[in-house]
Scaffold this active site. Sequence first.
Site, PDB file in Angstrom:
ATOM      1  N   GLY A 234     -18.650  30.629   6.716  1.00 36.55           N
ATOM      2  CA  GLY A 234     -19.054  30.208   5.371  1.00 36.55           C
ATOM      3  C   GLY A 234     -18.255  31.023   4.379  1.00 36.55           C
ATOM      4  N   HIS A 235     -17.198  30.448   3.841  1.00 39.64           N
ATOM      5  CA  HIS A 235     -16.332  31.176   2.912  1.00 39.64           C
ATOM      6  C   HIS A 235     -16.644  30.722   1.492  1.00 39.64           C
ATOM      7  CE1 HIS A 235     -13.303  31.998   6.395  1.00 39.64           C
ATOM      8  NE2 HIS A 235     -14.439  32.606   6.528  1.00 39.64           N
TER       9      HIS A 235
ATOM     10  N   GLN B 173     -15.215  34.895  10.477  1.00 40.61           N
ATOM     11  CA  GLN B 173     -16.091  35.938  11.051  1.00 40.61           C
ATOM     12  C   GLN B 173     -15.443  37.317  10.824  1.00 40.61           C
ATOM     13  OE1 GLN B 173     -15.582  32.961  13.384  1.00 40.61           O
ATOM     14  NE2 GLN B 173     -17.206  32.173  12.102  1.00 40.61           N
TER      15      GLN B 173
ATOM     16  N   ASP C 140     -18.671  37.918   6.721  1.00 40.07           N
ATOM     17  CA  ASP C 140     -19.279  37.900   5.382  1.00 40.07           C
ATOM     18  C   ASP C 140     -18.779  39.034   4.494  1.00 40.07           C
ATOM     19  OD1 ASP C 140     -20.879  35.736   6.296  1.00 40.07           O
ATOM     20  OD2 ASP C 140     -22.231  37.173   7.226  1.00 40.07           O
TER      21      ASP C 140
ATOM     22  N   LYS D 233     -14.135  37.094   2.441  1.00 33.99           N
ATOM     23  CA  LYS D 233     -12.761  36.619   2.715  1.00 33.99           C
ATOM     24  C   LYS D 233     -12.387  35.439   1.828  1.00 33.99           C
ATOM     25  CE  LYS D 233     -13.853  36.202   7.084  1.00 33.99           C
ATOM     26  NZ  LYS D 233     -15.064  37.014   7.197  1.00 33.99           N
TER      27      LYS D 233
HETATM   28  P1  IMP Z   1     -21.855  31.554  16.756  1.00 35.43           P
HETATM   29  O1  IMP Z   1     -20.532  31.843  16.161  1.00 35.43           O
HETATM   30  O2  IMP Z   1     -22.612  30.461  16.071  1.00 35.43           O
HETATM   31  O3  IMP Z   1     -21.783  31.362  18.244  1.00 35.43           O
HETATM   32  O4  IMP Z   1     -22.770  32.863  16.546  1.00 35.43           O
HETATM   33  C1  IMP Z   1     -22.520  34.100  17.231  1.00 35.43           C
HETATM   34  C2  IMP Z   1     -22.810  35.287  16.325  1.00 35.43           C
HETATM   35  O5  IMP Z   1     -21.828  35.331  15.290  1.00 35.43           O
HETATM   36  C3  IMP Z   1     -24.163  35.220  15.605  1.00 35.43           C
HETATM   37  O6  IMP Z   1     -24.657  36.545  15.479  1.00 35.43           O
HETATM   38  C4  IMP Z   1     -23.822  34.665  14.244  1.00 35.43           C
HETATM   39  O7  IMP Z   1     -24.757  35.052  13.260  1.00 35.43           O
HETATM   40  C5  IMP Z   1     -22.466  35.332  14.013  1.00 35.43           C
HETATM   41  N1  IMP Z   1     -21.617  34.572  13.091  1.00 35.43           N
HETATM   42  C6  IMP Z   1     -20.943  33.426  13.336  1.00 35.43           C
HETATM   43  N2  IMP Z   1     -20.243  33.037  12.257  1.00 35.43           N
HETATM   44  C7  IMP Z   1     -20.468  33.956  11.316  1.00 35.43           C
HETATM   45  C8  IMP Z   1     -19.996  34.137   9.967  1.00 35.43           C
HETATM   46  O8  IMP Z   1     -19.199  33.360   9.432  1.00 35.43           O
HETATM   47  N3  IMP Z   1     -20.449  35.237   9.314  1.00 35.43           N
HETATM   48  C9  IMP Z   1     -21.288  36.144   9.901  1.00 35.43           C
HETATM   49  N4  IMP Z   1     -21.747  36.023  11.133  1.00 35.43           N
HETATM   50  C10 IMP Z   1     -21.350  34.952  11.843  1.00 35.43           C
END
Ligand code: IMP
Length: 440
Positions: A40-41, A224, A13, A16
């Site tokens: 989420g971009h 991420q 977040d 990007k």
């Molecule tokens: P997962 O990717 O759904 O398995 O989540 C694992 C961890 O990564 C959690 O803490 C999510 O909130 C975090 N996470 C996954 N994708 C994002 C993102 O795009 N932005 C911020 N945090 C993320």
Amino acid sequence: MANLLVLGTQWGDEGKGKVVDFLAPAFEIIARYQGGHNAGHTVYLQGKKIVLHLIPSGILHPDKVCIIGNGLVVSPQAFFKELEDLKALGVEVGPERLLVSRAAQVIMPYHPLLEKIAETSRGQKMIGTTCRGIGPCYEDKAARWGIRVADLLEPDVLREKIVDSLALKNRIFEAFGYPPLAAESILAEYLSLGERLAPYVADVSLFLSEQIRAGKSVLFEGAQGALLDLDHGTYPFVTSSSCTAGGVCTGLGLSPREVNGVLGITKAYTTRVGSGPFPTELKDEVGARIARKGDEFGATTGRPRRCGWFDAVAVRYACRINGVDLIALTKPDVLEELTEVKACYAYRYKRTVLKDFPSEPWILEKVEPQYRSFPVWTRSIHRARDFSGLSAGFLDYLKWLEDNLETRVGLISTGVDREDIICRRDELEKVLGEKARLLG
Ligand code: IMP
């Protein structure tokens, strides 16, 4: 400089989407190499907010080819939904400019269910995932149960794989009180999704190698952030993919020689969604103000993001493990309403001072951040577009960040619109060469 990697240096977040959208004109191809629709971009285009989850942010430029690499986990439903959403916004996308790797993993209906069981079993220790089935899909990949995009095009192969997978998974569902899933209905649904996906399916590694050889350049779009990387992040509170620079080679089938530069995206404060250690977290009114002003709500799940001060220990680590050449600093204008701005330069742990980031949660939970305090700059930088007009107070803060990160800042995002950006041409030229001239 031909190919550039853009990645997040914090817990995701960082902004990007906007930076990739800004840089896209200088590249022919934009390729994602890991993650899935957990990302989420966000990009604002003529005042309209567009959130991309799976498809690279470069798709908003009609002359760009976008790639979904083998390192991703793909939900075909999310893929088609995103295409429909883009169409509704007037962005037409077809297989001539969007390719999906034959070897990408497919998120199946049992993955979100397995994730729900795993998260519930962890109780208080839950990761706080996005519940999109990302983790279980990567687990299946590593355990060699995974279904790949190419399998969707081969009915016999797909049937066998679904039946084999369900033989094990249905026993888990039964043990946790869920009804078993039927192989035939999943098969019918995924064969039909496979038919729709077929025109987009390609050997992405070969395509990219040929394009690069023909002189085209690629922007690699990370999802991420470095601190959520499966190996180098704050394990186990991480995502299940390689968000760091190494992920480009495995996630697209390219040699490390093809990554010619690395741009790290860094927010002027820190946020984190989900559980896990966060040394500079602000659980007070200041954190709440940053969240409000910065609109810090998850672009995928809508969950409020935890907010805190800038952490130079963490970002310095991200710069080191990714070889960051240049930083794009985002959202410094969010800090303007506060009475002071703080940034952490070291951690105190027991009787020692740590300047290198420890990724063990039990250490990170106990460290005491050491802060430098800055007065808030008097002249607003919100929507500023010119470096020369910046106030001395902000320049002091910027200089401190650069010194502490041992990396220069080449871009400063000052608002949500494409044009709200300050570009330090001399710095960009050092990394992008001639290409810097193609930008805004
Ligand atoms: P997962 O990717 O759904 O398995 O989540 C694992 C961890 O990564 C959690 O803490 C999510 O909130 C975090 N996470 C996954 N994708 C994002 C993102 O795009 N932005 C911020 N945090 C993320």
